[in-house]
Scaffold this active site. Sequence first.
Site, PDB file in Angstrom:
ATOM      1  N   GLY A 124       2.891   6.400   5.043  1.00 50.29           N
ATOM      2  CA  GLY A 124       1.992   6.310   6.187  1.00 50.29           C
ATOM      3  C   GLY A 124       2.232   7.413   7.204  1.00 50.29           C
ATOM      4  O   GLY A 124       1.286   8.047   7.692  1.00 50.29           O
TER       5      GLY A 124
ATOM      6  N   PHE B  76       0.844  -1.189   0.000  1.00 51.57           N
ATOM      7  CA  PHE B  76       0.000   0.000   0.000  1.00 51.57           C
ATOM      8  C   PHE B  76       0.882   1.244   0.000  1.00 51.57           C
ATOM      9  O   PHE B  76       1.670   1.453   0.937  1.00 51.57           O
ATOM     10  CB  PHE B  76      -0.930   0.005   1.225  1.00 51.57           C
ATOM     11  CG  PHE B  76      -1.897  -1.157   1.227  1.00 51.57           C
ATOM     12  CD1 PHE B  76      -3.168  -1.007   0.686  1.00 51.57           C
ATOM     13  CD2 PHE B  76      -1.532  -2.392   1.741  1.00 51.57           C
ATOM     14  CE1 PHE B  76      -4.066  -2.074   0.680  1.00 51.57           C
ATOM     15  CE2 PHE B  76      -2.417  -3.464   1.735  1.00 51.57           C
ATOM     16  CZ  PHE B  76      -3.684  -3.302   1.202  1.00 51.57           C
TER      17      PHE B  76
ATOM     18  N   VAL C 289       2.194  -1.707   4.559  1.00 56.62           N
ATOM     19  CA  VAL C 289       1.937  -0.279   4.413  1.00 56.62           C
ATOM     20  C   VAL C 289       3.280   0.446   4.416  1.00 56.62           C
ATOM     21  O   VAL C 289       4.112   0.233   5.301  1.00 56.62           O
ATOM     22  CB  VAL C 289       1.085   0.223   5.603  1.00 56.62           C
ATOM     23  CG1 VAL C 289       0.888   1.729   5.530  1.00 56.62           C
ATOM     24  CG2 VAL C 289      -0.251  -0.500   5.640  1.00 56.62           C
ATOM     25  N   CYS C 290       3.485   1.302   3.435  1.00 56.61           N
ATOM     26  CA  CYS C 290       4.756   2.044   3.359  1.00 56.61           C
ATOM     27  C   CYS C 290       4.889   2.981   4.554  1.00 56.61           C
ATOM     28  O   CYS C 290       3.997   3.786   4.835  1.00 56.61           O
ATOM     29  CB  CYS C 290       4.820   2.864   2.072  1.00 56.61           C
ATOM     30  SG  CYS C 290       6.246   3.964   2.032  1.00 56.61           S
ATOM     31  N   ILE C 291       6.020   2.890   5.223  1.00 55.04           N
ATOM     32  CA  ILE C 291       6.203   3.683   6.446  1.00 55.04           C
ATOM     33  C   ILE C 291       6.275   5.180   6.155  1.00 55.04           C
ATOM     34  O   ILE C 291       5.665   5.990   6.867  1.00 55.04           O
ATOM     35  CB  ILE C 291       7.438   3.207   7.248  1.00 55.04           C
ATOM     36  CG1 ILE C 291       7.520   3.916   8.589  1.00 55.04           C
ATOM     37  CG2 ILE C 291       8.733   3.379   6.462  1.00 55.04           C
ATOM     38  CD1 ILE C 291       8.470   3.268   9.580  1.00 55.04           C
TER      39      ILE C 291
END
Lengths: 119, 140
Positions: A82, A39, A77-79
């Site tokens: 995010g 994501f 989820v991409c840090i």
Amino acid sequence: MKFGILINEGPFTHQASDSAYQFVVAALAKGHEVPRVFFYYDGVYNANKLSAPQADDRNVVKRWSDLAAEKGVDLVVCIAAGLRRGIVEDNLMEGFRISGLGQLTEAAMGSERLVMFGD
Amino acid sequence: MTEVVFEIEGVKKVITFLNRKAPYGTIYALEVLESVLITAAFEQHANIVFVDDGVYQIKKGQDTAALEMKNFLPTYGIIEMEKEDADEDEDMDMNWRIIVEKESMEARGLTADDFKIDVEVLSSAELAEVLETSDAVIGG
């Protein structure tokens, strides 16, 4: 076939997440593998556990979460994406995990096809 | 929660990054750029492609002060540097191409001299071939 999935848009505003979900369900039903969904961009909003759509509508976030629990799909989820959008461990839906962009590159390297869902 | 480990030891793929959007107005340009930079660490082949309004991303002389947004034009210089390093290092099996689609460039009255970094200008048909021969396309 082994598919990596990239989701570029958040739930509801765009169809991307819905299409990706239907694609993954269909691929798994046909016996294909989908080890990871990544994501990115506004796609990180798909992991927001505070999302509460009306009861007569599909629950996009929960649907991903349920799929992860049932089929063992790795929802990443991409840090960086995010953090700037406020998707952090505190509001991360069960079944998702937060990690780096390298996980997307790995999915591209380790899958036979990377399928991108976006605007 | 499942954490998958991919077998990527020795894997060499061609990853194309497709930049379609103007640099500001949406965040796609910046976040594609971030994903390109990460990929450098994996020593994969890469095509960094600018098409449609994406060609504006690397236009010289951008000033973002009035937008109150960080000007990330200089960061494209890192991509150019990664490409040059890979080209010069004979031991490194990493081929990077920085590509602008000719039709998109010309439709916007630009030439290759307008760009901050050195680019290959390819026709739409030639670009189609690049996409066809890519293992993965990551875009925004």
